[in-house]
Design an enzyme around this catalytic site. Structure first.
Site, PDB file in Angstrom:
ATOM      1  N   ASP A  22     181.512  37.614 -22.786  1.00 23.55           N
ATOM      2  CA  ASP A  22     180.696  37.696 -23.889  1.00 23.55           C
ATOM      3  C   ASP A  22     179.604  38.585 -23.204  1.00 23.55           C
ATOM      4  OD1 ASP A  22     179.492  37.502 -26.335  1.00 23.55           O
ATOM      5  OD2 ASP A  22     178.547  35.605 -25.901  1.00 23.55           O
ATOM      6  N   GLY A  25     177.437  43.571 -26.369  1.00 28.57           N
ATOM      7  CA  GLY A  25     176.735  44.212 -27.529  1.00 28.57           C
ATOM      8  C   GLY A  25     175.271  44.186 -26.890  1.00 28.57           C
ATOM      9  N   HIS A  39     181.159  47.519 -25.525  1.00 29.14           N
ATOM     10  CA  HIS A  39     182.481  47.172 -25.544  1.00 29.14           C
ATOM     11  C   HIS A  39     183.505  48.344 -24.510  1.00 29.14           C
ATOM     12  CE1 HIS A  39     181.559  44.227 -28.403  1.00 29.14           C
ATOM     13  NE2 HIS A  39     181.419  45.134 -29.330  1.00 29.14           N
ATOM     14  N   SER A  68     188.736  34.963 -34.314  1.00 32.61           N
ATOM     15  CA  SER A  68     189.085  35.093 -35.698  1.00 32.61           C
ATOM     16  C   SER A  68     187.603  35.328 -36.478  1.00 32.61           C
ATOM     17  CB  SER A  68     189.436  33.607 -36.089  1.00 32.61           C
ATOM     18  OG  SER A  68     190.386  32.940 -35.359  1.00 32.61           O
ATOM     19  N   GLU A  69     186.597  34.934 -35.964  1.00 31.82           N
ATOM     20  CA  GLU A  69     185.327  35.099 -36.550  1.00 31.82           C
ATOM     21  C   GLU A  69     184.760  36.380 -36.424  1.00 31.82           C
ATOM     22  OE1 GLU A  69     185.961  32.179 -34.570  1.00 31.82           O
ATOM     23  OE2 GLU A  69     186.421  31.067 -36.409  1.00 31.82           O
ATOM     24  N   LEU A 133     200.708  38.344 -12.095  1.00 30.95           N
ATOM     25  CA  LEU A 133     199.937  37.641 -12.676  1.00 30.95           C
ATOM     26  C   LEU A 133     200.267  37.442 -14.168  1.00 30.95           C
ATOM     27  CD1 LEU A 133     196.657  36.548 -12.944  1.00 30.95           C
ATOM     28  CD2 LEU A 133     196.253  39.083 -13.638  1.00 30.95           C
ATOM     29  N   ARG A 190     182.249  31.627 -19.017  1.00 33.07           N
ATOM     30  CA  ARG A 190     181.639  32.398 -19.973  1.00 33.07           C
ATOM     31  C   ARG A 190     180.398  33.205 -19.606  1.00 33.07           C
ATOM     32  NH1 ARG A 190     180.657  31.127 -26.459  1.00 33.07           N
ATOM     33  NH2 ARG A 190     179.753  33.091 -26.885  1.00 33.07           N
ATOM     34  N   ARG A 196     178.638  27.519 -25.030  1.00 29.04           N
ATOM     35  CA  ARG A 196     179.626  27.105 -25.926  1.00 29.04           C
ATOM     36  C   ARG A 196     180.904  27.727 -26.040  1.00 29.04           C
ATOM     37  NH1 ARG A 196     175.344  29.968 -29.251  1.00 29.04           N
ATOM     38  NH2 ARG A 196     176.048  32.051 -29.578  1.00 29.04           N
ATOM     39  N   ILE A 197     181.578  27.043 -26.782  1.00 27.17           N
ATOM     40  CA  ILE A 197     183.194  27.368 -26.612  1.00 27.17           C
ATOM     41  C   ILE A 197     183.525  28.476 -27.628  1.00 27.17           C
ATOM     42  CG2 ILE A 197     185.328  26.386 -26.791  1.00 27.17           C
ATOM     43  CD1 ILE A 197     184.257  25.205 -24.550  1.00 27.17           C
TER      44      ILE A 197
HETATM   45  C1  IPE Z   1     183.234  34.791 -28.400  1.00 25.38           C
HETATM   46  O1  IPE Z   1     182.167  35.662 -28.403  1.00 25.38           O
HETATM   47  C2  IPE Z   1     184.497  35.805 -28.823  1.00 25.38           C
HETATM   48  C3  IPE Z   1     184.697  36.744 -27.631  1.00 25.38           C
HETATM   49  C4  IPE Z   1     183.900  36.954 -26.506  1.00 25.38           C
HETATM   50  C5  IPE Z   1     185.756  37.265 -27.983  1.00 25.38           C
HETATM   51  P1  IPE Z   1     181.021  35.736 -29.694  1.00 25.38           P
HETATM   52  O2  IPE Z   1     180.110  36.835 -29.416  1.00 25.38           O
HETATM   53  O3  IPE Z   1     181.888  35.887 -31.090  1.00 25.38           O
HETATM   54  O4  IPE Z   1     180.520  34.232 -29.871  1.00 25.38           O
HETATM   55  P2  IPE Z   1     179.369  33.520 -30.415  1.00 25.38           P
HETATM   56  O5  IPE Z   1     179.198  34.311 -31.829  1.00 25.38           O
HETATM   57  O6  IPE Z   1     178.110  34.059 -29.737  1.00 25.38           O
HETATM   58  O7  IPE Z   1     179.486  32.071 -30.723  1.00 25.38           O
HETATM   59  C1  IPE Z   2     181.710  40.073 -26.831  1.00 26.32           C
HETATM   60  O1  IPE Z   2     180.503  40.849 -26.552  1.00 26.32           O
HETATM   61  C2  IPE Z   2     182.929  40.846 -27.130  1.00 26.32           C
HETATM   62  C3  IPE Z   2     183.380  40.545 -28.521  1.00 26.32           C
HETATM   63  C4  IPE Z   2     183.114  39.491 -29.099  1.00 26.32           C
HETATM   64  C5  IPE Z   2     184.505  41.487 -29.116  1.00 26.32           C
HETATM   65  P1  IPE Z   2     179.647  40.657 -27.804  1.00 26.32           P
HETATM   66  O2  IPE Z   2     180.015  41.818 -28.769  1.00 26.32           O
HETATM   67  O3  IPE Z   2     179.837  39.444 -28.815  1.00 26.32           O
HETATM   68  O4  IPE Z   2     178.372  40.887 -27.125  1.00 26.32           O
HETATM   69  P2  IPE Z   2     177.066  40.354 -27.693  1.00 26.32           P
HETATM   70  O5  IPE Z   2     177.229  38.679 -27.608  1.00 26.32           O
HETATM   71  O6  IPE Z   2     176.682  40.745 -28.933  1.00 26.32           O
HETATM   72  O7  IPE Z   2     176.005  40.631 -26.721  1.00 26.32           O
HETATM   73 MG    MG Z   3     178.712  37.505 -28.397  1.00 29.02          MG
END
Ligand code: IPE
Ligand code: IPE
Ligand code: MG
Length: 255
Positions: A22, A25, A39, A68-69, A133, A190, A196-197
């Site tokens: 994570d 962005g 990304h 999924s979200e 792996l 993480r 969080r999960i």
């Molecule tokens: C979790 O990250 C999913 C991935 C890293 C693929 P998110 O950015 O979607 O999670 P939230 O929205 O902060 O919980």
């Molecule tokens: C994780 O990074 C990658 C995906 C969820 C695809 P994010 O895109 O969630 O990055 P932040 O959390 O917005 O910085």
């Molecule tokens: Mg994120």
């Protein structure tokens, strides 16, 4: 699995590492760049993580790439991620195969384009005999979806008369969730600072050690991963038992 020399304390390397990658962005936004640049940088960090696991003897690595979200994000971000995903499938698989990595995907594949699905299947076929792996990419994955698909699969067996409802237990359901052929994750990492999960492996993480870092995913390096492993090595995993019981078990294995 390489056997431990007699009487040696087992090296506490996780067999299975699960990672929420994570912060891509925010990494880009801090540089006033479009999120998709983050990304792209994140894709490079994936290779750092894979190399680290191979070097340290971590046998299985499961990476959360797209939830999924995440389908609910703005159309241009989802489109950019799909392009990146397809590119990675086209460019990285040869090298992963060369390094002996077996690649598999978990998640709701039906939501991807035909082209992406074909590439996923081809990558799985090409690398299925590799053993350096076990890399699993969770894409279009949600822990709730996973448990629901496992329940559906058991319900189909009940409807077909192959299974009695009273025989359904944790072992049977556990055998139908994703990753059932691997040991459950020993360590979860993480990046990105949120603790969080986020609907990752809900069933499989029941007794996993959790480790969080403020660092953003594109900033990942081997030293950071080593810190997580060092901390993991020092933790006592009790699985609901007492510390004295665990100590007695450890003495039995060492003697
Ligand atoms: C979790 O990250 C999913 C991935 C890293 C693929 P998110 O950015 O979607 O999670 P939230 O929205 O902060 O919980
Ligand atoms: C994780 O990074 C990658 C995906 C969820 C695809 P994010 O895109 O969630 O990055 P932040 O959390 O917005 O910085
Ligand atoms: Mg994120």
């Amino acid at each position: 699995m390489p056997s431990e020399p007699a009487n040696a304390a087992p090296a506490r390397i996780p067999r299975h590492l699960a990672v929420i990658m994570d912060g891509n962005g925010r990494w880009a936004e801090r540089r006033r760049r479009p999120r998709i640049i983050g990304h792209r940088a994140g894709a490079r960090a994936v290779n750092v993580c894979i190399d680290f696991c191979i070097e340290r003897g971590v046998q299985a690595l499961t990476l959360f790439a797209f939830s999924s979200e995440n389908w609910g994000r703005p159309e241009d971000e989802v489109g950019g991620l799909m392009k990146l995903f397809l590119n990675a499938l086209e460019r990285e698989v040869e090298e992963l195969d060369r390094r002996g990595v077996r690649v598999r995907f978990i998640g709701e594949r039906e939501r991807f384009s035909d082209k992406i699905r074909e590439r996923m299947a081809a990558a799985e076929r090409q690398t299925e005999r590799n053993g350096a792996l076990h890399l699993t990419i969770a894409a279009s994955y949600g822990g709730r979806w996973d448990i629901a698909q496992a329940a559906r699969s058991l319900a189909q067996d009940v409807a077909a008369g192959r299974l009695a409802p009273q025989d359904i237990d944790e072992r049977l359901l556990g055998a139908r969730v994703c990753l059932a052929d691997l040991p459950p994750p020993d360590l979860f990492i993480r990046t990105g600072g949120d603790t969080r999960i986020s609907n990752f492996l809900l069933w499989q993480l029941a007794y996993t050690e959790l480790w969080f870092t403020e660092a953003l995913w594109p900033e990942l390096d081997a030293a950071m991963l080593q810190r997580a492993l060092d901390e993991y090595a020092g933790r006592e995993r009790r699985f609901g038992l007492t510390g004295a019981q665990i100590a007695a078990q450890t003495n039995e294995t060492v003697e």
